[in-house]
Each structure stands twice: as C-alpha cells, then as structure tokens.
Scaffold this motif. Structure first.
Motif, PDB file in Angstrom:
ATOM      1  N   ILE A 102       0.608  -1.176   0.336  1.00 23.97           N
ATOM      2  CA  ILE A 102       0.162   0.199  -0.364  1.00 23.97           C
ATOM      3  C   ILE A 102       0.918   1.399  -0.195  1.00 23.97           C
ATOM      4  O   ILE A 102       1.127   1.809   0.949  1.00 23.97           O
ATOM      5  CB  ILE A 102      -0.844  -0.088   1.368  1.00 23.97           C
ATOM      6  N   PRO A 103       0.384   2.330  -1.131  1.00 19.09           N
ATOM      7  CA  PRO A 103       1.024   3.234  -0.444  1.00 19.09           C
ATOM      8  C   PRO A 103       1.832   4.459   0.175  1.00 19.09           C
ATOM      9  O   PRO A 103       0.041   3.696   1.572  1.00 19.09           O
ATOM     10  CB  PRO A 103       0.818   4.287  -1.906  1.00 19.09           C
ATOM     11  N   ASN A 142       1.154   7.401   1.315  1.00 17.73           N
ATOM     12  CA  ASN A 142      -0.238   8.702   1.350  1.00 17.73           C
ATOM     13  C   ASN A 142      -1.596   7.654   1.501  1.00 17.73           C
ATOM     14  O   ASN A 142      -2.314   8.496   2.263  1.00 17.73           O
ATOM     15  CB  ASN A 142       0.353   9.163   0.441  1.00 17.73           C
ATOM     16  N   GLN A 143      -1.488   6.409   1.822  1.00 19.59           N
ATOM     17  CA  GLN A 143      -3.073   5.612   2.205  1.00 19.59           C
ATOM     18  C   GLN A 143      -2.196   5.281   3.096  1.00 19.59           C
ATOM     19  O   GLN A 143      -4.088   4.704   3.457  1.00 19.59           O
ATOM     20  CB  GLN A 143      -3.588   5.059   0.491  1.00 19.59           C
ATOM     21  N   ILE A 144      -1.755   5.086   3.688  1.00 19.89           N
ATOM     22  CA  ILE A 144      -1.294   4.434   5.192  1.00 19.89           C
ATOM     23  C   ILE A 144      -2.356   5.277   6.255  1.00 19.89           C
ATOM     24  O   ILE A 144      -1.222   6.240   6.350  1.00 19.89           O
ATOM     25  CB  ILE A 144      -0.220   4.140   5.332  1.00 19.89           C
ATOM     26  N   ASP A 145      -3.043   4.739   7.019  1.00 24.60           N
ATOM     27  CA  ASP A 145      -2.990   5.997   8.226  1.00 24.60           C
ATOM     28  C   ASP A 145      -2.008   5.787   9.833  1.00 24.60           C
ATOM     29  O   ASP A 145      -2.215   5.112  10.074  1.00 24.60           O
ATOM     30  CB  ASP A 145      -5.080   5.371   9.028  1.00 24.60           C
TER      31      ASP A 145
END
Length: 145
Positions: free
Chosen positions: A70-71, A73-76
């Motif tokens: 998962i990139p 910028n898409q990880i919380d």
C-alpha cells in the motif's frame, strides 16, 4: 556506540553526562539512509530510552497480517492495528521523532516522522533488521553502559 545490522539503518549513541545512580545522559540517533534522526538533544536518559524501544518488540511480534505494498500516502499511521504498529520512541518524540512498522512479505516497512507526525518518510529493510536492532539494545537497557 553503534548497533548496526544494515548499512541503511542503524543506531548510534554516546554518553555526554554521568549522574548519580548510574544514570547516563547522552545523544541518541537512528541513522536512516545516511541521515541522523532526531539529530539533536544531548541529555536523553539512555537506559530508559532503550527500555522504551525494546518494549515495542512484543507488539511488533504480534503483527499478524502484512501491510503489503500500500502506498505510504494511503496508510493511516496514527493507528496501531494487526498490520501496523506505532512505536513508543520515548524521549525521542520530544524532538519530533516517531516510528511505525509494518511488513510486506520478507521486507520491513519502517515509517518515520521528524515533525511530530505532520509528515512521514519510509525506508524498506530486510525483514528482521529493525527487530534485531532493538534486541541488540537489551544488553544496555536495564543496567548502565
């Protein structure tokens, strides 16, 4: 002192002050891709910091799902879950340093912030690099250097 299991990621510290009861204060840095983080602070209580960092091992070992590719910028990164652990960085957070870790097959994805979680960068390491680095701190944690 250096603890190094990879050329792109290692720990360096040095004692700058000795105070009573074997308490040692000093500098502590994670070296990531030839850059020192936090890169400041000369009065970090070293043994308690080592204990804080080592305390993350159990949570890391409890990660039971890969984060995958998962990139960033898409990880919380504010949440720990079964794919990602936000690590206790002890006193280092007062300098803005935070760490999170997840896995992608045989790789560790180590996420780091130096601005109090406003932005993150990532280094991908062979699986076990970060864990072995933390385990190497055990000999210095409970007793002084």
């Amino acid at each position: 002192m250096l603890i190094k299991h990879n050329d792109d990621f290692f720990i360096q510290w040095d004692t700058t002050y000795y105070i009573r009861n074997n308490m040692e204060l000093g500098v502590f840095n994670f070296w990531i891709k030839d850059q020192a983080y936090p890169g400041k602070g000369t009065n970090i209580t070293l043994a308690p910091l080592f204990n804080d960092l080592i305390s993350n091992l159990e949570e890391i070992n409890n990660i039971n799902q890969d984060l995958g590719s998962i990139p960033l910028n898409q990880i919380d990164l504010s949440l720990s879950n079964d794919q990602l652990v936000s690590l206790d960085t002890g006193e280092l957070f007062q300098y803005g340093l935070g760490l999170s870790i997840g896995f992608d097959k045989d790789m560790e994805r180590l996420f780091y912030t130096v601005d109090y979680e406003n932005s993150y960068s990532e280094i991908i390491l062979p699986r076990g690099t970060f864990i072995e680095t933390l385990k190497s701190l055990r000999q210095f944690a409970s007793h002084g250097m």
